[in-house]
Design a protein around this motif. Structure first.
Motif, short mmCIF file in Angstrom:
data_model
loop_
_atom_site.label_atom_id
_atom_site.label_comp_id
_atom_site.label_asym_id
_atom_site.label_seq_id
_atom_site.Cartn_x
_atom_site.Cartn_y
_atom_site.Cartn_z
N MET A 19 0.84 -1.20 0.00
CA MET A 19 0.00 0.00 0.00
C MET A 19 0.87 1.25 0.00
O MET A 19 0.70 2.14 -0.84
CB MET A 19 -0.91 0.01 1.23
N GLU A 20 1.79 1.32 0.95
CA GLU A 20 2.61 2.53 1.09
C GLU A 20 3.48 2.79 -0.14
O GLU A 20 3.54 3.91 -0.63
CB GLU A 20 3.50 2.42 2.34
N GLU A 21 4.14 1.75 -0.63
CA GLU A 21 5.03 1.93 -1.78
C GLU A 21 4.26 2.23 -3.05
O GLU A 21 4.70 3.03 -3.88
CB GLU A 21 5.91 0.70 -1.96
N ALA A 26 2.48 5.94 -7.24
CA ALA A 26 1.36 6.57 -7.94
C ALA A 26 1.46 8.09 -7.88
O ALA A 26 1.19 8.77 -8.87
CB ALA A 26 0.04 6.09 -7.35
N ARG A 27 1.88 8.62 -6.75
CA ARG A 27 2.06 10.08 -6.63
C ARG A 27 3.13 10.56 -7.60
O ARG A 27 2.96 11.58 -8.27
CB ARG A 27 2.44 10.47 -5.21
N GLN A 28 4.23 9.84 -7.68
CA GLN A 28 5.32 10.23 -8.58
C GLN A 28 4.88 10.17 -10.04
O GLN A 28 5.28 11.01 -10.85
CB GLN A 28 6.54 9.34 -8.37
N LEU A 29 4.08 9.17 -10.39
CA LEU A 29 3.66 8.97 -11.78
C LEU A 29 2.40 9.74 -12.15
O LEU A 29 2.07 9.84 -13.33
CB LEU A 29 3.41 7.48 -12.04
N MET A 113 -0.04 -1.72 -15.04
CA MET A 113 1.06 -2.28 -14.25
C MET A 113 0.48 -2.94 -13.01
O MET A 113 -0.51 -2.48 -12.46
CB MET A 113 2.06 -1.21 -13.83
N ILE A 114 1.14 -4.01 -12.58
CA ILE A 114 0.78 -4.69 -11.33
C ILE A 114 1.92 -4.45 -10.35
O ILE A 114 3.09 -4.62 -10.70
CB ILE A 114 0.57 -6.20 -11.55
N VAL A 115 1.58 -4.05 -9.13
CA VAL A 115 2.58 -3.84 -8.08
C VAL A 115 2.31 -4.86 -6.99
O VAL A 115 1.23 -4.88 -6.41
CB VAL A 115 2.50 -2.40 -7.51
N MET A 116 3.30 -5.74 -6.74
CA MET A 116 3.13 -6.81 -5.76
C MET A 116 4.31 -6.86 -4.80
O MET A 116 5.40 -6.46 -5.15
CB MET A 116 3.05 -8.18 -6.46
#
Length: 148
Positions: A19-21, A26-29, A113-116
């Motif tokens: 969640m945090e990462e 997402a904020r950066q992108l 994109m998938i973030v895992m």
């Protein structure tokens, strides 16, 4: 660049890191996040014919419990994302095939994109427990960002 991130979570400590990462990324992108949970489907009893009413009560209780778990977890994720100024939507399903559910959700939700997170158990741990991350990578055509 990437505009829609699918972030599978399950309520463990590692999913808190996801969640945090993912919010930071997402904020950066300038991307939005789709939080995703694959809750286990109710198991069918071996003797369904003998107690169908008992099975129905158990199935209903299971559905209520998993829906509540998903709502609470996705609600926490959404609150964190919105606090950081990141657009968020939550989605959950019931499916015992976690890997397929993640890959399918990414496609259905229009993610790019998938973030895992991964447990990083090593070869022996993967032999015993498997790796959802590797399975998702093999199922999806999308890039998968893996956090350790």
């Amino acid at each position: 660049m990437y505009q829609r991130l699918l972030v599978p979570v399950d309520g463990t400590e590692l999913s808190g890191r996801a969640m945090e990462e993912s919010i930071r990324l997402a904020r950066q992108l300038g991307a939005e996040i789709t939080g995703f949970i694959a809750e286990p489907a109710v198991a069918l009893p071996s003797s369904i014919g003998t107690h169908p009413d008992r099975y129905q009560r158990a199935a209903t209780a299971h559905e209520e419990m998993t829906a509540e778990h998903a709502r609470k977890l996705l609600g926490r994720f959404e609150a964190r994302a919105r606090e950081a100024g990141v657009e968020f939507k939550g989605h959950y399903t019931r499916n015992n095939n976690i890997d397929a559910a993640i890959a399918d959700a990414a496609h259905e939700q229009g993610c790019d994109m998938i973030v895992m997170v991964t447990h990083g158990r090593g070869a022996f741990g993967e032999l015993l427990f498997g790796s959802h991350t590797k399975a998702v990578m093999s199922r999806s055509k999308l890039p998968v960002l893996v956090l350790h």
